[in-house]
Design an enzyme around this catalytic site. Sequence first.
Site, PDB file in Angstrom:
ATOM      1  CB  SER A 138      -0.888  -0.025   1.249  1.00  0.00           C
ATOM      2  OG  SER A 138      -1.604   1.175   1.363  1.00  0.00           O
ATOM      3  CE  LYS A 164      -4.602   0.091   0.367  1.00  0.00           C
ATOM      4  NZ  LYS A 164      -5.352  -0.651   1.404  1.00  0.00           N
ATOM      5  CE  LYS A 166      -3.906   3.764   1.860  1.00  0.00           C
ATOM      6  NZ  LYS A 166      -5.142   3.311   2.501  1.00  0.00           N
ATOM      7  CG  ASP A 192      -7.681   2.496   0.379  1.00  0.00           C
ATOM      8  OD1 ASP A 192      -8.826   3.003   0.467  1.00  0.00           O
ATOM      9  OD2 ASP A 192      -7.115   1.947   1.352  1.00  0.00           O
ATOM     10  CD  GLU A 217      -8.841  -0.675   0.670  1.00  0.00           C
ATOM     11  OE1 GLU A 217      -7.880  -0.952  -0.081  1.00  0.00           O
ATOM     12  OE2 GLU A 217      -8.765  -0.739   1.900  1.00  0.00           O
ATOM     13  CG  ASP A 242     -10.517  -0.520   4.930  1.00  0.00           C
ATOM     14  OD1 ASP A 242     -10.838  -0.921   6.053  1.00  0.00           O
ATOM     15  OD2 ASP A 242      -9.392   0.004   4.719  1.00  0.00           O
ATOM     16  CE  LYS A 266      -7.333  -1.886   6.727  1.00  0.00           C
ATOM     17  NZ  LYS A 266      -7.360  -0.412   6.723  1.00  0.00           N
ATOM     18  N   GLY A 294      -4.147  -3.920   6.201  1.00  0.00           N
ATOM     19  CA  GLY A 294      -3.145  -3.635   7.222  1.00  0.00           C
ATOM     20  C   GLY A 294      -3.380  -2.276   7.842  1.00  0.00           C
TER      21      GLY A 294
HETATM   22  O1  OSB Z   1      -7.089   2.122   4.332  1.00  0.00           O
HETATM   23  O2  OSB Z   1      -6.031   0.313   4.227  1.00  0.00           O
HETATM   24  C1  OSB Z   1      -6.127   1.441   4.690  1.00  0.00           C
HETATM   25  C2  OSB Z   1      -3.097   2.261   6.859  1.00  0.00           C
HETATM   26  C3  OSB Z   1      -3.683   2.992   7.856  1.00  0.00           C
HETATM   27  C4  OSB Z   1      -5.038   3.235   7.801  1.00  0.00           C
HETATM   28  C5  OSB Z   1      -5.803   2.754   6.734  1.00  0.00           C
HETATM   29  C6  OSB Z   1      -5.204   2.005   5.734  1.00  0.00           C
HETATM   30  C7  OSB Z   1      -3.825   1.785   5.780  1.00  0.00           C
HETATM   31  C8  OSB Z   1      -3.090   1.078   4.751  1.00  0.00           C
HETATM   32  C9  OSB Z   1      -1.773   0.483   5.176  1.00  0.00           C
HETATM   33  O3  OSB Z   1      -3.432   1.020   3.590  1.00  0.00           O
HETATM   34  C10 OSB Z   1      -1.576  -0.916   4.752  1.00  0.00           C
HETATM   35  C11 OSB Z   1      -0.366  -1.506   5.439  1.00  0.00           C
HETATM   36  O4  OSB Z   1      -0.410  -1.729   6.674  1.00  0.00           O
HETATM   37  O5  OSB Z   1       0.621  -1.752   4.760  1.00  0.00           O
HETATM   38 MG    MG Z   2      -8.305   0.946   3.064  1.00  0.00          MG
END
Ligand code: OSB
Ligand code: MG
Length: 373
Positions: A138, A164, A166, A192, A217, A242, A266, A294
């Site tokens: 991510s 992924k 953001k 995401d 996402e 999510d 999660k 994560g």
């Molecule tokens: O939206 O998936 C998410 C981290 C903090 C809060 C929300 C998200 C995330 C990540 C991190 O995408 C994923 C990772 O732990 O590598």
């Molecule tokens: Mg997410």
Amino acid sequence: MINLKSIELREIRLKLKEPFRISSGVVEERRILLLKLTDQSGVAEWAECVAGESPNYSYETIDTAALAIRSWLSSRVIGKRFEHPSEVHAVLDRNIAGHNMAKAAVEMGCWGLFARAQGKSLSEVLGGTRTEVATGISIGIQQNPQALVERALRARADGYRKIKVKIQPGADLDYVRAVRDALPEDTEMMADANSAYSLSDAPHLQQLDGFHLLMIEQPLHRDDLVRHAKLQQRLKTPICLDESITDLARCEDMIELEAGRIVNIKPGRVAGFTVSKRIHDVCQGAGIPVWCGGMLESGVGRAYNVSLASLPNFSLPGDLSPSARYWDRDIVIPEWTMNEGMVTVPRDKPGIGVAVDVDYVEKLTVRTETLTS
Ligand code: OSB
Ligand code: MG
């Protein structure tokens, strides 16, 4: 059997290698709440609460979680007997609204402790079947598309099975297009949004359909299941939820409303493993793939995620990057590593499958308290 004697709460600070920016906020240093659960015979296992420092992803924070565990949750498990960890969720959940990440830390710790005491791996106790799990990365929001492309190319070279990125309004189409154009055609890619859009952005989001993403996402607000359903009707790209999936009922609603076609599980967000397994099973029955998300966990939280991701319907790569993606030095021995985009499930080791580096944790600790009955 589980018979808890104490829970030690310990806050550590762990600096990320680089700031992680999502549409709702940025993190540079994690404040991580660790739990050490010890039973009456002296067996102990560690767990991690995934709540962040500020209430952007969820209303929970490390401070509200510590309050919930100390004030309302720990007394429900310490000195009580459970035949199996699957009994713990109902006890923590009764007449306590929300606080899922706090509940999850305690509940998952009970699963870990149970596995440790039985001499079995957490994966085996959960019903996992995989010996290794596919891993994605991510990547946070970058200054410009070129900076994102550089990181995506590095991730591809490192072997990640899914990339992924953001996104947020103002950092979406140009960024995704640049990465799509730079990566080999067959690279699994997704975006995401962490709730950054509204339904009126549908025409804009439709342009993402041109990039054959595996999924988008959480484009809309967590409570917008009906609006997600309307958006999904207008998008070819599958929506993955999510933030919206906080319990089994929300997942059933998603399926019924066709508000999404994929679920990010999660365990911290859904109050732990018992609900995670139910969501996994319901999705499996409905033909909905799931993957493990994560929360920038340390190696302790990662152990729980990797074990969960060994269940059969975790058929898409999870956000389960190895230790070195996040930290100069992780708090577990051995650190988590990745080989050709796969992380090995420690099925031959008892409990969570890694040891906590207690000397290092001690150095990182800013606060500790022990809860007993
Ligand atoms: O939206 O998936 C998410 C981290 C903090 C809060 C929300 C998200 C995330 C990540 C991190 O995408 C994923 C990772 O732990 O590598
Ligand atoms: Mg997410």
